[in-house]
Design a protein around this motif. Structure first.
Motif, PDB file in Angstrom:
ATOM      1  N   LEU A   6       0.670  -1.276   0.057  1.00  0.00           N
ATOM      2  CA  LEU A   6      -0.028  -0.187  -0.163  1.00  0.00           C
ATOM      3  C   LEU A   6       0.982   1.330  -0.100  1.00  0.00           C
ATOM      4  O   LEU A   6       0.545   2.248  -0.759  1.00  0.00           O
ATOM      5  N   ARG A   7       2.013   1.433   0.862  1.00  0.00           N
ATOM      6  CA  ARG A   7       2.785   2.238   1.034  1.00  0.00           C
ATOM      7  C   ARG A   7       3.314   2.707  -0.451  1.00  0.00           C
ATOM      8  O   ARG A   7       3.725   3.642  -0.848  1.00  0.00           O
ATOM      9  N   GLU A   8       3.939   1.635  -1.008  1.00  0.00           N
ATOM     10  CA  GLU A   8       4.536   1.773  -2.329  1.00  0.00           C
ATOM     11  C   GLU A   8       3.461   2.413  -3.648  1.00  0.00           C
ATOM     12  O   GLU A   8       4.017   3.265  -4.308  1.00  0.00           O
ATOM     13  N   ARG A   9       2.323   1.619  -3.337  1.00  0.00           N
ATOM     14  CA  ARG A   9       1.661   2.296  -4.120  1.00  0.00           C
ATOM     15  C   ARG A   9       1.207   3.821  -4.180  1.00  0.00           C
ATOM     16  O   ARG A   9       1.118   4.540  -4.979  1.00  0.00           O
ATOM     17  N   LYS A  10       1.102   4.047  -3.107  1.00  0.00           N
ATOM     18  CA  LYS A  10       0.798   5.438  -2.414  1.00  0.00           C
ATOM     19  C   LYS A  10       2.028   6.562  -3.058  1.00  0.00           C
ATOM     20  O   LYS A  10       1.717   7.454  -3.553  1.00  0.00           O
ATOM     21  N   LYS A  11       3.175   5.846  -2.927  1.00  0.00           N
ATOM     22  CA  LYS A  11       4.552   6.771  -3.305  1.00  0.00           C
ATOM     23  C   LYS A  11       4.178   6.822  -4.862  1.00  0.00           C
ATOM     24  O   LYS A  11       4.613   7.870  -5.491  1.00  0.00           O
ATOM     25  N   GLU A  12       3.908   5.677  -5.534  1.00  0.00           N
ATOM     26  CA  GLU A  12       3.750   5.688  -7.071  1.00  0.00           C
ATOM     27  C   GLU A  12       2.900   6.725  -7.423  1.00  0.00           C
ATOM     28  O   GLU A  12       3.091   7.609  -8.388  1.00  0.00           O
ATOM     29  N   GLN A  13       1.667   6.697  -6.662  1.00  0.00           N
ATOM     30  CA  GLN A  13       0.561   7.797  -6.961  1.00  0.00           C
ATOM     31  C   GLN A  13       1.045   9.196  -6.839  1.00  0.00           C
ATOM     32  O   GLN A  13       0.590  10.017  -7.775  1.00  0.00           O
ATOM     33  N   ARG A  15       3.955   9.888  -6.966  1.00  0.00           N
ATOM     34  CA  ARG A  15       5.168  10.531  -7.952  1.00  0.00           C
ATOM     35  C   ARG A  15       4.561  10.906  -9.096  1.00  0.00           C
ATOM     36  O   ARG A  15       4.763  11.747 -10.115  1.00  0.00           O
ATOM     37  N   ASP A  16       3.466   9.892  -9.779  1.00  0.00           N
ATOM     38  CA  ASP A  16       2.671  10.011 -10.877  1.00  0.00           C
ATOM     39  C   ASP A  16       1.835  11.328 -10.910  1.00  0.00           C
ATOM     40  O   ASP A  16       1.976  12.150 -11.995  1.00  0.00           O
ATOM     41  N   ALA A  17       1.368  11.828  -9.804  1.00  0.00           N
ATOM     42  CA  ALA A  17       0.500  13.077  -9.669  1.00  0.00           C
ATOM     43  C   ALA A  17       1.501  14.247 -10.010  1.00  0.00           C
ATOM     44  O   ALA A  17       1.160  15.353 -10.850  1.00  0.00           O
ATOM     45  N   MET A  18       2.578  14.221  -9.358  1.00  0.00           N
ATOM     46  CA  MET A  18       3.718  15.237  -9.546  1.00  0.00           C
ATOM     47  C   MET A  18       4.147  15.534 -10.884  1.00  0.00           C
ATOM     48  O   MET A  18       4.233  16.546 -11.636  1.00  0.00           O
ATOM     49  N   PHE A  19       4.397  14.344 -11.568  1.00  0.00           N
ATOM     50  CA  PHE A  19       4.686  14.301 -12.892  1.00  0.00           C
ATOM     51  C   PHE A  19       3.996  15.080 -13.977  1.00  0.00           C
ATOM     52  O   PHE A  19       4.093  15.749 -14.817  1.00  0.00           O
ATOM     53  N   HIS A  20       2.284  14.435 -13.619  1.00  0.00           N
ATOM     54  CA  HIS A  20       1.504  15.023 -14.585  1.00  0.00           C
ATOM     55  C   HIS A  20       1.349  16.315 -14.483  1.00  0.00           C
ATOM     56  O   HIS A  20       0.912  17.224 -15.216  1.00  0.00           O
ATOM     57  N   ALA A  21       1.012  16.955 -13.120  1.00  0.00           N
ATOM     58  CA  ALA A  21       1.124  18.186 -12.779  1.00  0.00           C
ATOM     59  C   ALA A  21       1.937  18.965 -13.485  1.00  0.00           C
ATOM     60  O   ALA A  21       1.794  20.288 -14.211  1.00  0.00           O
ATOM     61  N   ALA A  22       3.298  18.787 -13.204  1.00  0.00           N
ATOM     62  CA  ALA A  22       4.495  19.242 -13.887  1.00  0.00           C
ATOM     63  C   ALA A  22       4.205  19.385 -15.272  1.00  0.00           C
ATOM     64  O   ALA A  22       4.340  20.626 -15.871  1.00  0.00           O
ATOM     65  N   LEU A  23       4.233  18.500 -15.783  1.00  0.00           N
ATOM     66  CA  LEU A  23       3.835  18.393 -17.405  1.00  0.00           C
ATOM     67  C   LEU A  23       2.939  19.530 -18.052  1.00  0.00           C
ATOM     68  O   LEU A  23       3.196  20.277 -18.667  1.00  0.00           O
ATOM     69  N   ARG A  24       1.803  19.554 -17.224  1.00  0.00           N
ATOM     70  CA  ARG A  24       0.625  20.482 -17.447  1.00  0.00           C
ATOM     71  C   ARG A  24       0.874  21.794 -17.367  1.00  0.00           C
ATOM     72  O   ARG A  24       0.782  22.764 -18.347  1.00  0.00           O
ATOM     73  N   LEU A  25       1.576  22.099 -16.238  1.00  0.00           N
ATOM     74  CA  LEU A  25       2.132  23.554 -15.826  1.00  0.00           C
ATOM     75  C   LEU A  25       3.235  23.803 -16.776  1.00  0.00           C
ATOM     76  O   LEU A  25       3.285  24.887 -17.304  1.00  0.00           O
ATOM     77  N   PHE A  26       4.120  23.184 -17.392  1.00  0.00           N
ATOM     78  CA  PHE A  26       5.431  23.327 -18.094  1.00  0.00           C
ATOM     79  C   PHE A  26       4.727  23.725 -19.544  1.00  0.00           C
ATOM     80  O   PHE A  26       5.049  24.787 -20.212  1.00  0.00           O
ATOM     81  N   ALA A  27       3.760  22.859 -19.936  1.00  0.00           N
ATOM     82  CA  ALA A  27       3.065  23.144 -21.245  1.00  0.00           C
ATOM     83  C   ALA A  27       2.174  24.361 -21.220  1.00  0.00           C
ATOM     84  O   ALA A  27       2.287  24.898 -22.495  1.00  0.00           O
ATOM     85  N   ALA A  28       1.545  24.639 -20.054  1.00  0.00           N
ATOM     86  CA  ALA A  28       0.680  25.863 -20.158  1.00  0.00           C
ATOM     87  C   ALA A  28       1.578  27.333 -20.160  1.00  0.00           C
ATOM     88  O   ALA A  28       1.190  28.205 -20.837  1.00  0.00           O
ATOM     89  N   ARG A  29       2.417  27.223 -19.228  1.00  0.00           N
ATOM     90  CA  ARG A  29       3.386  28.397 -19.026  1.00  0.00           C
ATOM     91  C   ARG A  29       4.864  28.423 -19.459  1.00  0.00           C
ATOM     92  O   ARG A  29       5.496  29.668 -19.475  1.00  0.00           O
ATOM     93  N   GLY A  30       5.272  27.429 -19.919  1.00  0.00           N
ATOM     94  CA  GLY A  30       6.628  27.437 -20.336  1.00  0.00           C
ATOM     95  C   GLY A  30       7.617  26.831 -19.048  1.00  0.00           C
ATOM     96  O   GLY A  30       7.306  27.152 -18.149  1.00  0.00           O
ATOM     97  N   PHE A  31       8.571  25.843 -19.240  1.00  0.00           N
ATOM     98  CA  PHE A  31       9.295  25.250 -18.453  1.00  0.00           C
ATOM     99  C   PHE A  31       9.931  26.259 -17.466  1.00  0.00           C
ATOM    100  O   PHE A  31      10.039  26.042 -16.113  1.00  0.00           O
ATOM    101  N   ASP A  32      10.730  27.192 -18.025  1.00  0.00           N
ATOM    102  CA  ASP A  32      11.374  28.418 -17.171  1.00  0.00           C
ATOM    103  C   ASP A  32      10.509  29.360 -16.205  1.00  0.00           C
ATOM    104  O   ASP A  32      11.023  29.682 -15.333  1.00  0.00           O
ATOM    105  N   HIS A  33       8.951  29.134 -16.291  1.00  0.00           N
ATOM    106  CA  HIS A  33       8.276  30.008 -15.652  1.00  0.00           C
ATOM    107  C   HIS A  33       7.251  29.136 -14.633  1.00  0.00           C
ATOM    108  O   HIS A  33       6.440  29.729 -14.020  1.00  0.00           O
ATOM    109  N   VAL A  34       7.945  27.894 -14.567  1.00  0.00           N
ATOM    110  CA  VAL A  34       7.322  27.120 -13.398  1.00  0.00           C
ATOM    111  C   VAL A  34       8.242  26.800 -12.266  1.00  0.00           C
ATOM    112  O   VAL A  34       9.157  26.441 -12.720  1.00  0.00           O
ATOM    113  N   THR A  35       7.647  26.916 -11.004  1.00  0.00           N
ATOM    114  CA  THR A  35       8.495  26.670  -9.807  1.00  0.00           C
ATOM    115  C   THR A  35       8.267  25.320  -9.224  1.00  0.00           C
ATOM    116  O   THR A  35       7.316  24.803  -9.519  1.00  0.00           O
ATOM    117  N   VAL A  36       9.310  24.781  -8.539  1.00  0.00           N
ATOM    118  CA  VAL A  36       9.061  23.538  -7.809  1.00  0.00           C
ATOM    119  C   VAL A  36       7.758  23.668  -6.784  1.00  0.00           C
ATOM    120  O   VAL A  36       6.934  22.895  -6.584  1.00  0.00           O
TER     121      VAL A  36
END
Length: 197
Positions: A6-13, A15-36
């Motif tokens: 369960l812990r591993e699944r939550k970690k994977e979820q 990780r996936d959530a951060m990856f997809h959120a980052a990708l959407r933000l980068f695509a919408a505003r540009g990589f250099d204009h998005v912060t961690v």
């Protein structure tokens, strides 16, 4: 044991959530204009949590590639030992293409982000070389490369990874109207017949 799973699944979820959120933000505003901090906030986690999973913004963008490379090495290793290095690579790359076929939107977004950011184009090329080195090392340590020279092994790996990448780029540029596995098969068929004609 169940708790660990369960812990591993939550970690994977997470990780996936951060990856997809980052990708959407980068695509919408540009990589250099998005912060961690903004990526973390989009997933309801702290920046500290982000850095537990990724060393940098670049790492989150290319995170999927690392797991694909590991899977590709595994797929190549699972092929019949009677196959040549080229045949094992072709079979592994076709399996990888099948995996990628369900990820067109993600691939399209990442391509847009990378194309718009010169430093990421360099990083993408470096990662491609890293993939190739990893696959070469794997093949070299297997019986498959016993009668293959270093030049030929490096060349076969470079050509096969380029075939997969080119098929993916063609597929994404065509807005998914082609079948990715068919395009990959066509690329490998062309490698087999050569370009002399």
């Amino acid at each position: 044991m169940v708790t660990t799973g369960l812990r591993e699944r939550k970690k994977e979820q997470t990780r996936d959530a951060m990856f997809h959120a980052a990708l959407r933000l980068f695509a919408a505003r540009g990589f250099d204009h998005v912060t961690v901090e903004e990526i973390a906030a989009a997933c309801d986690v702290s920046p500290r949590t982000f850095f537990r999973y990724f060393a940098s913004k670049e790492d989150v963008l290319f995170a999927e590639g690392d797991s694909v490379c590991a899977r590709l090495v595994s797929l190549i290793g699972q092929q019949d030992t009677k196959l040549t290095a080229f045949e094992a690579l072709e079979a592994g790359m076709l399996d990888a293409a099948s995996d990628y076929a369900a990820q067109r939107e993600m691939l399209e977004l990442r391509r847009t982000v990378v194309e718009q950011t010169p430093s990421l184009r360099t990083r993408s090329a470096e990662r491609q070389q890293g993939w190739e080195a990893e696959i070469v090392a794997h093949l070299r340590s297997s019986a498959r490369a016993k009668r293959t020279s270093d030049l030929e092994l490096r060349l076969v790996v470079a050509v096969c990874t380029t075939a997969l990448r080119t098929a993916i780029e063609t597929w994404v540029a065509g807005e998914g109207t082609d079948d990715l596995v068919k395009l990959t098969r066509a690329a490998f068929r062309r490698l087999r017949t050569g370009f002399g004609q």
